[in-house]
Structures are given as C-alpha cells and as structure tokens.
Design a protein around this motif. Structure first.
Motif, PDB file in Angstrom:
ATOM      1  N   VAL A  65      43.733 -20.599 -14.290  1.00 53.00           N
ATOM      2  CA  VAL A  65      43.497 -19.157 -14.277  1.00 53.00           C
ATOM      3  C   VAL A  65      42.097 -18.887 -13.746  1.00 53.00           C
ATOM      4  O   VAL A  65      41.217 -19.732 -13.825  1.00 53.00           O
ATOM      5  CB  VAL A  65      43.655 -18.526 -15.672  1.00 53.00           C
ATOM      6  N   ASP A  66      41.914 -17.700 -13.197  1.00 54.36           N
ATOM      7  CA  ASP A  66      40.615 -17.286 -12.659  1.00 54.36           C
ATOM      8  C   ASP A  66      40.081 -16.176 -13.548  1.00 54.36           C
ATOM      9  O   ASP A  66      40.480 -15.019 -13.431  1.00 54.36           O
ATOM     10  CB  ASP A  66      40.784 -16.808 -11.210  1.00 54.36           C
ATOM     11  N   LEU A  67      39.193 -16.543 -14.468  1.00 47.31           N
ATOM     12  CA  LEU A  67      38.618 -15.573 -15.397  1.00 47.31           C
ATOM     13  C   LEU A  67      37.425 -14.866 -14.767  1.00 47.31           C
ATOM     14  O   LEU A  67      36.763 -15.395 -13.890  1.00 47.31           O
ATOM     15  CB  LEU A  67      38.177 -16.273 -16.681  1.00 47.31           C
ATOM     16  N   SER A  68      37.164 -13.673 -15.258  1.00 47.14           N
ATOM     17  CA  SER A  68      36.048 -12.880 -14.740  1.00 47.14           C
ATOM     18  C   SER A  68      34.731 -13.294 -15.383  1.00 47.14           C
ATOM     19  O   SER A  68      34.563 -13.179 -16.602  1.00 47.14           O
ATOM     20  CB  SER A  68      36.295 -11.388 -15.006  1.00 47.14           C
ATOM     21  N   GLU A  69      33.814 -13.779 -14.558  1.00 42.97           N
ATOM     22  CA  GLU A  69      32.472 -14.092 -15.041  1.00 42.97           C
ATOM     23  C   GLU A  69      31.706 -12.822 -15.372  1.00 42.97           C
ATOM     24  O   GLU A  69      30.953 -12.754 -16.347  1.00 42.97           O
ATOM     25  CB  GLU A  69      31.683 -14.888 -13.992  1.00 42.97           C
ATOM     26  N   MET A  70      31.883 -11.796 -14.554  1.00 39.10           N
ATOM     27  CA  MET A  70      31.075 -10.593 -14.693  1.00 39.10           C
ATOM     28  C   MET A  70      31.489  -9.709 -15.867  1.00 39.10           C
ATOM     29  O   MET A  70      30.702  -8.882 -16.326  1.00 39.10           O
ATOM     30  CB  MET A  70      31.101  -9.796 -13.388  1.00 39.10           C
ATOM     31  N   TYR A  71      32.695  -9.900 -16.369  1.00 36.62           N
ATOM     32  CA  TYR A  71      33.081  -9.171 -17.574  1.00 36.62           C
ATOM     33  C   TYR A  71      32.208  -9.621 -18.750  1.00 36.62           C
ATOM     34  O   TYR A  71      31.726  -8.799 -19.531  1.00 36.62           O
ATOM     35  CB  TYR A  71      34.560  -9.398 -17.872  1.00 36.62           C
ATOM     36  N   ASN A  72      32.000 -10.940 -18.847  1.00 37.80           N
ATOM     37  CA  ASN A  72      31.106 -11.459 -19.896  1.00 37.80           C
ATOM     38  C   ASN A  72      29.687 -10.936 -19.701  1.00 37.80           C
ATOM     39  O   ASN A  72      29.020 -10.544 -20.654  1.00 37.80           O
ATOM     40  CB  ASN A  72      31.060 -12.992 -19.845  1.00 37.80           C
ATOM     41  N   VAL A  73      29.242 -10.942 -18.448  1.00 36.54           N
ATOM     42  CA  VAL A  73      27.875 -10.509 -18.137  1.00 36.54           C
ATOM     43  C   VAL A  73      27.662  -9.065 -18.550  1.00 36.54           C
ATOM     44  O   VAL A  73      26.660  -8.720 -19.197  1.00 36.54           O
ATOM     45  CB  VAL A  73      27.586 -10.686 -16.635  1.00 36.54           C
ATOM     46  N   ARG A  74      28.600  -8.213 -18.181  1.00 34.36           N
ATOM     47  CA  ARG A  74      28.469  -6.782 -18.500  1.00 34.36           C
ATOM     48  C   ARG A  74      28.401  -6.556 -20.004  1.00 34.36           C
ATOM     49  O   ARG A  74      27.577  -5.779 -20.498  1.00 34.36           O
ATOM     50  CB  ARG A  74      29.637  -6.008 -17.894  1.00 34.36           C
ATOM     51  N   ASN A  75      29.244  -7.242 -20.743  1.00 34.94           N
ATOM     52  CA  ASN A  75      29.260  -7.068 -22.195  1.00 34.94           C
ATOM     53  C   ASN A  75      28.005  -7.622 -22.861  1.00 34.94           C
ATOM     54  O   ASN A  75      27.463  -7.015 -23.788  1.00 34.94           O
ATOM     55  CB  ASN A  75      30.508  -7.746 -22.780  1.00 34.94           C
ATOM     56  N   ILE A  76      27.538  -8.751 -22.387  1.00 35.27           N
ATOM     57  CA  ILE A  76      26.338  -9.338 -22.974  1.00 35.27           C
ATOM     58  C   ILE A  76      25.107  -8.490 -22.650  1.00 35.27           C
ATOM     59  O   ILE A  76      24.159  -8.421 -23.448  1.00 35.27           O
ATOM     60  CB  ILE A  76      26.169 -10.791 -22.519  1.00 35.27           C
ATOM     61  N   LEU A  98      22.911 -18.053 -22.512  1.00 32.59           N
ATOM     62  CA  LEU A  98      23.298 -19.418 -22.835  1.00 32.59           C
ATOM     63  C   LEU A  98      24.814 -19.536 -22.957  1.00 32.59           C
ATOM     64  O   LEU A  98      25.528 -18.524 -22.970  1.00 32.59           O
ATOM     65  CB  LEU A  98      22.621 -19.868 -24.128  1.00 32.59           C
ATOM     66  N   ASN A  99      25.291 -20.766 -23.064  1.00 31.52           N
ATOM     67  CA  ASN A  99      26.734 -20.999 -23.102  1.00 31.52           C
ATOM     68  C   ASN A  99      27.424 -20.249 -24.239  1.00 31.52           C
ATOM     69  O   ASN A  99      28.506 -19.678 -24.060  1.00 31.52           O
ATOM     70  CB  ASN A  99      27.019 -22.496 -23.254  1.00 31.52           C
ATOM     71  N   HIS A 100      26.784 -20.244 -25.409  1.00 25.76           N
ATOM     72  CA  HIS A 100      27.440 -19.609 -26.548  1.00 25.76           C
ATOM     73  C   HIS A 100      27.564 -18.099 -26.385  1.00 25.76           C
ATOM     74  O   HIS A 100      28.357 -17.470 -27.091  1.00 25.76           O
ATOM     75  CB  HIS A 100      26.733 -19.954 -27.866  1.00 25.76           C
ATOM     76  N   ASP A 101      26.813 -17.501 -25.458  1.00 29.02           N
ATOM     77  CA  ASP A 101      26.950 -16.062 -25.242  1.00 29.02           C
ATOM     78  C   ASP A 101      28.327 -15.713 -24.687  1.00 29.02           C
ATOM     79  O   ASP A 101      28.880 -14.648 -24.994  1.00 29.02           O
ATOM     80  CB  ASP A 101      25.853 -15.556 -24.302  1.00 29.02           C
ATOM     81  N   VAL A 102      28.883 -16.586 -23.865  1.00 26.93           N
ATOM     82  CA  VAL A 102      30.233 -16.342 -23.332  1.00 26.93           C
ATOM     83  C   VAL A 102      31.265 -16.474 -24.447  1.00 26.93           C
ATOM     84  O   VAL A 102      32.215 -15.679 -24.521  1.00 26.93           O
ATOM     85  CB  VAL A 102      30.545 -17.307 -22.176  1.00 26.93           C
ATOM     86  N   ILE A 103      31.079 -17.459 -25.322  1.00 30.07           N
ATOM     87  CA  ILE A 103      31.983 -17.596 -26.457  1.00 30.07           C
ATOM     88  C   ILE A 103      31.891 -16.360 -27.344  1.00 30.07           C
ATOM     89  O   ILE A 103      32.910 -15.817 -27.800  1.00 30.07           O
ATOM     90  CB  ILE A 103      31.648 -18.870 -27.261  1.00 30.07           C
ATOM     91  N   ASN A 104      30.677 -15.890 -27.590  1.00 32.75           N
ATOM     92  CA  ASN A 104      30.494 -14.672 -28.395  1.00 32.75           C
ATOM     93  C   ASN A 104      31.140 -13.474 -27.736  1.00 32.75           C
ATOM     94  O   ASN A 104      31.765 -12.638 -28.408  1.00 32.75           O
ATOM     95  CB  ASN A 104      29.002 -14.404 -28.600  1.00 32.75           C
ATOM     96  N   SER A 105      30.983 -13.358 -26.421  1.00 34.19           N
ATOM     97  CA  SER A 105      31.573 -12.238 -25.692  1.00 34.19           C
ATOM     98  C   SER A 105      33.094 -12.272 -25.765  1.00 34.19           C
ATOM     99  O   SER A 105      33.739 -11.241 -26.000  1.00 34.19           O
ATOM    100  CB  SER A 105      31.123 -12.270 -24.229  1.00 34.19           C
ATOM    101  N   ALA A 106      33.667 -13.465 -25.593  1.00 36.37           N
ATOM    102  CA  ALA A 106      35.123 -13.588 -25.656  1.00 36.37           C
ATOM    103  C   ALA A 106      35.641 -13.245 -27.044  1.00 36.37           C
ATOM    104  O   ALA A 106      36.682 -12.597 -27.193  1.00 36.37           O
ATOM    105  CB  ALA A 106      35.539 -15.005 -25.268  1.00 36.37           C
ATOM    106  N   ARG A 107      34.906 -13.648 -28.061  1.00 39.71           N
ATOM    107  CA  ARG A 107      35.312 -13.356 -29.434  1.00 39.71           C
ATOM    108  C   ARG A 107      35.214 -11.860 -29.744  1.00 39.71           C
ATOM    109  O   ARG A 107      36.084 -11.291 -30.420  1.00 39.71           O
ATOM    110  CB  ARG A 107      34.430 -14.150 -30.409  1.00 39.71           C
ATOM    111  N   LYS A 108      34.186 -11.215 -29.248  1.00 43.65           N
ATOM    112  CA  LYS A 108      33.921  -9.813 -29.579  1.00 43.65           C
ATOM    113  C   LYS A 108      34.656  -8.830 -28.671  1.00 43.65           C
ATOM    114  O   LYS A 108      35.176  -7.803 -29.128  1.00 43.65           O
ATOM    115  CB  LYS A 108      32.409  -9.568 -29.484  1.00 43.65           C
ATOM    116  N   TYR A 109      34.705  -9.160 -27.367  1.00 40.10           N
ATOM    117  CA  TYR A 109      35.243  -8.204 -26.395  1.00 40.10           C
ATOM    118  C   TYR A 109      36.531  -8.665 -25.710  1.00 40.10           C
ATOM    119  O   TYR A 109      37.108  -7.918 -24.927  1.00 40.10           O
ATOM    120  CB  TYR A 109      34.203  -7.943 -25.296  1.00 40.10           C
ATOM    121  N   GLY A 110      36.972  -9.881 -25.997  1.00 40.78           N
ATOM    122  CA  GLY A 110      38.109 -10.424 -25.271  1.00 40.78           C
ATOM    123  C   GLY A 110      37.680 -10.932 -23.907  1.00 40.78           C
ATOM    124  O   GLY A 110      36.489 -11.053 -23.620  1.00 40.78           O
ATOM    125  N   ILE A 111      38.642 -11.250 -23.073  1.00 42.03           N
ATOM    126  CA  ILE A 111      38.360 -11.702 -21.717  1.00 42.03           C
ATOM    127  C   ILE A 111      39.292 -10.983 -20.757  1.00 42.03           C
ATOM    128  O   ILE A 111      40.308 -10.429 -21.162  1.00 42.03           O
ATOM    129  CB  ILE A 111      38.531 -13.225 -21.557  1.00 42.03           C
TER     130      ILE A 111
END
Length: 363
Positions: A65-76, A98-111
C-alpha cells in the motif's frame, strides 16, 4: 617471465588488495515499497516511518500500500503548535520529528492513502515547506507574545496556513484505528524504540532529551552490543527497522550511498570510494560524541536489509527518502561502525527483539 613483469604484476595485485572499490553482495533483504523523495522538506521522520509501516503491512498481509506521508506531517504540525503554545514558546518548533510521532499520529488521527491526501495543492509541484514553516512559526510566536487570550483566532489562522500549502485535512476519509488493526493486522502498541546510552540505566525506559523529541517519546536503553544484536536479529526474522541517525559526518555520502567511520582521519575522503579499515566503536566513545553534539538526531531512514563487501565487511542496507537519483538507487550502505556510533535509535516491532531483550525490558 622477466623481473619487470613480475614487479608490475605484484604491484597490480597489491593495489587491488588494499584499494578495492565497493562491491556489495546481499546477505538479507526484506521487501519494501519504492523509494520516494521528501524534496524540500524536513519531514524525513514521516517518510522513513511511513515506509516502515508500509513494510510492516507487506509483512503481515502481503499487500503493498502507498500511505500518505504528508497526512502524518499535517497532523503533527497541529500537535507541535499546541505544545509550543502551552510551553509558552520554551521549546523547539520546526519541520523535524521522530519515528514515534508517526505512530502517535496514526493512533490519534488514523491514516490515509497517498491517493486520498498528497499534501500538495498542485499535484505536479514538488514538496517545499520552507515558506510554510516560516509562516506557521510567525503565528506561534505572535500567539506567545500576545497570549492566546488576546489572539483567540491563532489556531484558525494556523490551520489556514496548512490548508494553503498542503490542502485541507483528509479526515473525511481516514482509515480509522480499528480498520487499520483489522485490515492490515497492525497493532500500534507493538512498536518500541530502542537505543544505547550510558547516562541512563541499562534496560530502563526513559525520555531521550533531544531537540526533536517534542512529544516526550520513550526509549528503551540497551548495552551497545545488545542494541546491534537486536537490529541483526530483527532483520534475520524478517522485521525492518526505522532508524534515527546523524548524517553530518563527511563520511556519510548521500550521493555515493556510503556511510562509514574510517580508522584513520586521513582516509575520510578515500573511504567513500575504497574499502579502508574502520574505527572500533565503544560505548564510551559513542556517549562522548553524543554529549559533545557530534552525534545529533538530524535524519531518519529505513533499514531493510544487510550486505557485505568483497572483504566480508557487513553493512546495513538503508532506504533513504532523497529519491532514486541519490545513493545506490536511493539506498545507503551503512557500516556496522557507523551505525554503532551514529544511530540515535531504531523503531521496530517488539517481536523483532531477541527473547532475552524482551524479557529484560518486560515486553
């Protein structure tokens, strides 16, 4: 055979013995998605960790799958803004993370998928956050100077800047956490960050005080040799790792795709093209370089395998986010010495840890 010819042959073999160009052979390679380019942004943390999650999905489901990098960026960016204002400006604000910011973003905002949110207004434009980052910081500094009470619309103005440069949030089509777990067999609580420093107790869980750790993420501390052993173990078992590393060394070459630590300073230039002896890295030397600011958290990438050169020296195959024109088709071959000295940490699935490490960390 005359003496002159013998001398020439001896010289030829001598030069080829001591000045060999790199020729890498794969030891282990785990399937990952294609190399992409973060372009003019400081968002390697999202590109590396998103690539890591994509590899995890391949591992757990066989699907690419091709996930959006910028969705995480915008939320963080929104989380960073709240943190900056609540701390009254007494913290770093910028493009890093940092790496855990993407995990936090996925947990809080989805992907979301890349097709759902590209993070661009014009799909044909390159990523470039230079102006956006300046405008966002200006709003935050104004908010702190005037206080939120006197600037009640600060967050509305802040989000408007994100909308202007990145497009409106894709929250109407996120893959929520439940779907993420069930469809892709990913449990966001299964990911841990390991490191190795001597200023904290071994096997402790601590907050590493580095500039980009705005979210106060936890790190598990291991002895240096065990830190490396776990990276090797994870790769052998089919787990990739997201890495936070210093790349400021002259012997980290993005263009050449080589990262090494020469034993002799005078070999710093030659070692980028020729195999040279490397420095033995100790825990004390690693710690000193970190405390002297010679090792800093300035770039994040994705470890997907191992290779060896023709002398048997081992390297980690690291997926970068500087496009396929950089390095070895977008990859960097990082020596064991370089990783031991310059890797701040790695993020991995806890099942990629050695059993004795999992037990010691109570995971």
């Amino acid at each position: 055979m005359n003496k002159t010819l013998l001398l020439l042959l001896s010289l030829f073999f001598s030069l080829n013995t001591f000045s060999q160009k790199y020729d890498f052979q794969t030891i282990k390679e785990i399937t990952c998605t294609e190399v992409v380019d973060q372009q003019k942004t400081g968002t390697c943390w999202s590109f590396s960790t998103t690539s890591f999650l994509e590899a995890e999905i391949i591992r757990t489901t066989g699907k690419s799958v091709d996930l959006s990098e910028m969705y995480n960026v915008r939320n963080i960016y929104i989380d960073k803004a709240d943190n900056y204002v609540m701390r009254q400006g007494k913290t770093q604000f910028g493009e890093g993370g940092l790496n855990h910011d993407v995990i936090n973003s996925a947990r809080k905002y989805g992907i979301v998928l890349q097709s759902d949110f590209s993070g661009k207004i014009n799909p044909n434009d390159p990523y470039d956050h230079s102006k956006m980052a300046v405008e966002l910081e200006e709003i935050l500094k104004k908010t702190v100077a005037e206080t939120p009470a006197k600037y009640p619309t600060w967050k509305t103005d802040y989000i408007a800047v994100l909308d202007k440069y990145m497009g409106k949030s894709a929250t109407e089509k996120p893959i929520d956490t439940k779907t993420f777990l069930t469809d892709y067999k990913i449990n966001l609580n299964d990911y841990v960050t390991i490191t190795s420093f001597t200023h904290e107790p071994i096997y402790s869980k601590f907050i590493l005080n580095i500039p980009d750790n705005f979210s106060n993420g936890f790190f598990y501390n291991l002895p240096l040799d065990e830190f490396i052993q776990n990276i090797d173990y994870a790769l052998e078992k089919g787990f990739t790792l997201a890495i936070d590393s210093d790349v400021s060394e002259t012997t980290f070459s993005g263009p050449k795709g080589i990262a090494v630590i020469p034993e002799k300073a005078e070999d710093a230039k030659a070692i980028l093209d020729e195999i040279k002896p490397e420095k033995e890295i100790t825990s004390d030397y690693r710690q000193t370089e970190f405390e002297n600011y010679n090792t800093m958290d300035d770039h994040l990438m994705h470890i997907i395998g191992k290779a060896k050169d023709q002398k048997g020296n081992v390297y980690y195959k690291v997926k970068n986010s500087w496009g396929t024109q950089s390095g070895k088709n977008g990859f960097v071959y990082m020596s064991v010495s370089y990783l031991k000295l310059k890797a701040i940490s790695v993020l991995l699935h806890k099942d990629g840890l050695m059993p004795k490490t999992k037990k010691a960390l109570d995971l």
